[in-house]
Design a protein around this motif. Structure first.
Motif, PDB file in Angstrom:
ATOM      1  N   ARG A   1      51.115 -18.189  34.337  1.00 53.95           N
ATOM      2  CA  ARG A   1      51.223 -19.618  34.605  1.00 53.95           C
ATOM      3  C   ARG A   1      52.326 -19.892  35.621  1.00 53.95           C
ATOM      4  O   ARG A   1      52.155 -20.703  36.538  1.00 53.95           O
ATOM      5  N   LEU A   2      53.468 -19.210  35.467  1.00 52.15           N
ATOM      6  CA  LEU A   2      54.572 -19.396  36.411  1.00 52.15           C
ATOM      7  C   LEU A   2      54.188 -18.903  37.802  1.00 52.15           C
ATOM      8  O   LEU A   2      54.514 -19.553  38.807  1.00 52.15           O
ATOM      9  N   ALA A   3      53.473 -17.774  37.854  1.00 50.59           N
ATOM     10  CA  ALA A   3      53.048 -17.248  39.159  1.00 50.59           C
ATOM     11  C   ALA A   3      52.072 -18.210  39.839  1.00 50.59           C
ATOM     12  O   ALA A   3      52.163 -18.451  41.052  1.00 50.59           O
ATOM     13  N   ALA A   4      51.152 -18.766  39.059  1.00 49.54           N
ATOM     14  CA  ALA A   4      50.183 -19.703  39.647  1.00 49.54           C
ATOM     15  C   ALA A   4      50.865 -20.982  40.103  1.00 49.54           C
ATOM     16  O   ALA A   4      50.543 -21.529  41.166  1.00 49.54           O
ATOM     17  N   ARG A   5      51.830 -21.445  39.308  1.00 51.39           N
ATOM     18  CA  ARG A   5      52.511 -22.690  39.652  1.00 51.39           C
ATOM     19  C   ARG A   5      53.399 -22.541  40.879  1.00 51.39           C
ATOM     20  O   ARG A   5      53.494 -23.439  41.712  1.00 51.39           O
ATOM     21  N   SER A   6      54.060 -21.376  40.983  1.00 51.82           N
ATOM     22  CA  SER A   6      55.002 -21.160  42.083  1.00 51.82           C
ATOM     23  C   SER A   6      54.345 -20.537  43.308  1.00 51.82           C
ATOM     24  O   SER A   6      54.911 -20.583  44.406  1.00 51.82           O
TER      25      SER A   6
ATOM     26  N   ASN B   1      47.919 -13.772  41.517  1.00 59.20           N
ATOM     27  CA  ASN B   1      46.980 -13.741  40.413  1.00 59.20           C
ATOM     28  C   ASN B   1      46.518 -12.332  40.054  1.00 59.20           C
ATOM     29  O   ASN B   1      45.641 -12.174  39.196  1.00 59.20           O
ATOM     30  N   ARG B   2      47.045 -11.307  40.679  1.00 53.73           N
ATOM     31  CA  ARG B   2      46.661  -9.937  40.349  1.00 53.73           C
ATOM     32  C   ARG B   2      47.146  -9.601  38.937  1.00 53.73           C
ATOM     33  O   ARG B   2      48.273  -9.889  38.561  1.00 53.73           O
ATOM     34  N   TRP B   3      46.276  -8.946  38.175  1.00 57.01           N
ATOM     35  CA  TRP B   3      46.643  -8.594  36.797  1.00 57.01           C
ATOM     36  C   TRP B   3      47.572  -7.391  36.753  1.00 57.01           C
ATOM     37  O   TRP B   3      48.457  -7.323  35.911  1.00 57.01           O
TER      38      TRP B   3
ATOM     39  N   ASP C   1      63.005 -15.872  38.034  1.00 55.67           N
ATOM     40  CA  ASP C   1      61.861 -16.315  37.234  1.00 55.67           C
ATOM     41  C   ASP C   1      62.313 -17.401  36.260  1.00 55.67           C
ATOM     42  O   ASP C   1      62.971 -17.119  35.258  1.00 55.67           O
ATOM     43  N   ASP C   2      61.959 -18.642  36.564  1.00 61.86           N
ATOM     44  CA  ASP C   2      62.481 -19.794  35.825  1.00 61.86           C
ATOM     45  C   ASP C   2      61.580 -20.135  34.645  1.00 61.86           C
ATOM     46  O   ASP C   2      60.750 -21.055  34.700  1.00 61.86           O
TER      47      ASP C   2
ATOM     48  N   THR D   1      45.800 -22.301  54.318  1.00 63.34           N
ATOM     49  CA  THR D   1      46.024 -21.289  55.346  1.00 63.34           C
ATOM     50  C   THR D   1      45.724 -19.909  54.795  1.00 63.34           C
ATOM     51  O   THR D   1      45.784 -19.673  53.581  1.00 63.34           O
ATOM     52  N   PRO D   2      45.396 -18.921  55.680  1.00 68.32           N
ATOM     53  CA  PRO D   2      45.156 -17.556  55.217  1.00 68.32           C
ATOM     54  C   PRO D   2      46.348 -16.975  54.485  1.00 68.32           C
ATOM     55  O   PRO D   2      46.193 -16.250  53.499  1.00 68.32           O
ATOM     56  N   THR D   3      47.565 -17.316  54.942  1.00 64.40           N
ATOM     57  CA  THR D   3      48.760 -16.783  54.291  1.00 64.40           C
ATOM     58  C   THR D   3      48.886 -17.299  52.865  1.00 64.40           C
ATOM     59  O   THR D   3      49.180 -16.562  51.925  1.00 64.40           O
ATOM     60  N   ALA D   4      48.657 -18.602  52.694  1.00 69.06           N
ATOM     61  CA  ALA D   4      48.742 -19.181  51.360  1.00 69.06           C
ATOM     62  C   ALA D   4      47.686 -18.585  50.443  1.00 69.06           C
ATOM     63  O   ALA D   4      47.934 -18.326  49.264  1.00 69.06           O
ATOM     64  N   THR D   5      46.463 -18.379  50.992  1.00 68.90           N
ATOM     65  CA  THR D   5      45.407 -17.786  50.175  1.00 68.90           C
ATOM     66  C   THR D   5      45.779 -16.380  49.734  1.00 68.90           C
ATOM     67  O   THR D   5      45.576 -15.987  48.581  1.00 68.90           O
ATOM     68  N   ALA D   6      46.334 -15.596  50.661  1.00 68.69           N
ATOM     69  CA  ALA D   6      46.733 -14.223  50.335  1.00 68.69           C
ATOM     70  C   ALA D   6      47.832 -14.206  49.290  1.00 68.69           C
ATOM     71  O   ALA D   6      47.822 -13.384  48.363  1.00 68.69           O
ATOM     72  N   THR D   7      48.784 -15.142  49.404  1.00 71.59           N
ATOM     73  CA  THR D   7      49.883 -15.195  48.437  1.00 71.59           C
ATOM     74  C   THR D   7      49.359 -15.553  47.053  1.00 71.59           C
ATOM     75  O   THR D   7      49.746 -14.969  46.042  1.00 71.59           O
ATOM     76  N   ALA D   8      48.461 -16.537  47.001  1.00 75.03           N
ATOM     77  CA  ALA D   8      47.902 -16.942  45.718  1.00 75.03           C
ATOM     78  C   ALA D   8      47.108 -15.812  45.085  1.00 75.03           C
ATOM     79  O   ALA D   8      47.160 -15.587  43.869  1.00 75.03           O
TER      80      ALA D   8
END
Length: 539
Positions: free
Chosen positions: A79-84, A14-16, A295-296, A3-10
């Motif tokens: 890694r945590l951001a990408a996983r979650s 991933n922003r540095w 943040d786990d 979905t567009p929302t999921a893409t935007a969240t991902a």
């Protein structure tokens, strides 16, 4: 289908960099620069250490540890951001640990350098030997942290929180608070004003005009005041401004120099081992703090990272250990995410290699840095009381007293205060009323951090009605006393074999061992009373 929302969240996750990373970067850099500057000011200003060894040998490796640790924590956060799929993941902040870094300067490196000079080495040779001792100390602490990374939970179960926090609070209040306060008041106008403004901003939570950031503003104001008074001839006597920043390349290559320093670490093990242990416990606590903030992170990953960065720093010439900072939720509230640790690591790491960090810290006056350390000491002591059960407070206060003995031993050992031959005379003078006072002070001060942990643990066990547990702790203390891990009777505070001691040294060693054994026997008898709690579990 995504979905567009999921893409935007991902994409956001991933922003540095985000704008809040600059807030986190500035705060984390100032923390690390302050500690580096105090190490330099203490070694050079207090102990007369050659500046080139500090800036071109010690600092590059120390800064490399900050770079490596922050790079790994940045990777863990991404890694945590990408996983979650979350965009609000904040990296764990890593830097030089204030209490143990200052402790290394004031309690290990400085006294060792003085000892090498007293043994006949010229200042440069003594500085190189001290540098290798610092490297070896970091390797020892790094190995300990690596091993304890797999047993951190057990350590926190065996030692009560009062023992862990109280032992470092004693170091903070008596050594980190007192010595820097004296340095601050050597330039009273600058030191006292800086300390007062820090307390206004950080303790009283006072407001500043235009919502300006408090600590950086006080830092800048104190520095400006120092130089304004200095150039006007109203500041420190003999004021000389530092030289311009000199760019130089000092790459921290791995070496086996630490091997030469390993034998010299033996007298300092009663300091180094608790320093490493406290960082493991601190790593566990900050992992829990980050987890509570959302943040786990894996606690083991956090601990292994700080162990690896400390080892790498030691092998490459560093002298101060790294640790995850306890303020991860605070950085999250600043808006910092994953870029601020990357920026900090690059700035401190590359700046340490290129001479930028050395140049900056030379311009930071000790009269301004010392009040910051005094505040840190106050904060550590306050947190120790706030995080410890109220009924254990008395035990923790008792644990402060060995630090007082160590402070007195440092001053008594200064030839400018008392001639060595006079000190030896006082340490061996019997008056018919017990052991010589000076000998008791030095014996109590040796191994003071472990002594503090054991005293607090035993009293906490008494308070909790666990008398047999207290007995076990006292028996451990007696055993450690026999071999000089605590209460060493060696003049340098080193380890010894009890059957090789002679004369007064043997008497003191036996008396201190007997004291622990006698109290253990008394508590064992008391534990036999009806209703006494016999619990002695250590797991």
């Amino acid at each position: 289908m995504t979905t567009p929302t999921a893409t935007a969240t991902a994409t956001a996750a991933n922003r540095w960099f985000v704008p809040g990373d600059w807030n986190g970067f500035f705060g984390l850099v100032v923390d690390n620069l302050s500690i580096l500057a105090f190490i330099a000011a203490a070694l050079i200003g207090i102990f007369g250490f050659p500046a080139d060894v500090v800036f071109q040998r010690m600092f590059p490796g120390t800064a490399l540890g900050v770079l490596i640790g922050n790079l790994i924590y940045t990777a863990l956060a991404r890694r945590l951001a990408a996983r979650s799929g979350r965009a609000d993941v904040t990296a764990m902040p890593l830097g030089l640990d204030a209490p143990t870094s200052i402790g290394m300067a004031l309690l290990v490196l400085g006294p060792a350098f003085v000892g090498y000079k007293a043994a006949g080495l010229d200042p440069h040779a003594g500085a190189i030997a001290t540098w290798k001792l610092g490297m070896a100390s970091l390797v020892v602490m790094g190995v300990l942290k690596f091993l304890l990374s797999f047993a951190g939970a057990w350590v926190t179960r065996v030692l009560p929180r009062a023992a862990l926090l109280g032992s470092i609070a004693g170091v903070a209040l008596v050594l980190m608070g007192f010595f820097p306060l004296i340095e601050a008041l050597r330039v009273p106008v600058v030191g006292f004003v800086t300390l007062g403004l820090l307390l206004y901003v950080l303790v009283a939570k006072g407001r500043l005009p235009f919502r300006l950031p408090g600590v950086p503003l006080v830092f800048a104001f104190g520095t400006a005041l120092y130089y304004a008074l200095g150039f006007a001839g109203l500041g420190a006597p003999g004021f000389v401004p530092p030289a311009a920043v000199q760019w130089h390349l000092a790459f921290p290559w791995p070496s086996l120099g630490f091997v030469d320093g390993l034998p010299a670490t033996l007298p300092y093990l009663p300091l180094l081992l608790p320093f490493g242990l406290l960082m493991v416990v601190g790593g566990i606590n900050v992992s829990e703090s980050a987890r509570a903030a959302g943040d786990d992170y894996s606690t083991r990953d956090i601990l292994l990272t700080e162990a690896f960065s400390t080892l790498a720093a030691g092998i490459c010439g560093g002298v101060a250990q790294t640790t995850p900072y306890i303020g991860q939720p605070a950085y999250k509230h600043m808006g910092a995410r994953q870029g601020y640790t990357l920026l900090t690591g690059l700035f401190i790491g590359l700046g340490g290699m290129l001479g930028l960090v050395s140049g900056l810290v030379q311009w930071l006056p000790l009269a301004v840095l010392a009040p910051i350390i005094v505040y840190v000491a106050i904060d550590i002591t306050t947190q120790a009381f706030e995080a410890t059960p109220r009924q254990h407070a008395a035990a923790m206060v008792l644990g402060f007293l060995p630090s007082v003995a160590y402070m007195l031993a440092i001053k008594l050992g200064n030839p400018a205060w008392i001639a060595p031959e006079k000190l030896a005379e006082l340490a061996g003078a019997l008056d018919g009323h017990g052991l010589p006072e000076v000998a008791v002070i030095k014996t109590l001060g040796n191994g003071f951090i472990i002594t503090s942990m054991l005293w607090i643990t035993s009293v906490v066990a008494m308070i909790d009605g666990r008398l047999r547990r207290a007995c076990v702790v006292l028996l451990v203390a007696a055993t450690l006393t026999a071999f000089g891990v605590i209460h060493s009777v060696d003049p340098r505070g080193g380890l010894h074999l009890p059957w090789q001691l002679q004369g007064l040294a043997s008497t003191i060693n036996l008396q201190f061992m007997a004291a622990y054994l006698a109290l253990a026997a008394a508590l064992a008898l008391l534990s036999l009373q009806p209703g006494a709690n016999p619990e002695v579990t250590l797991d």
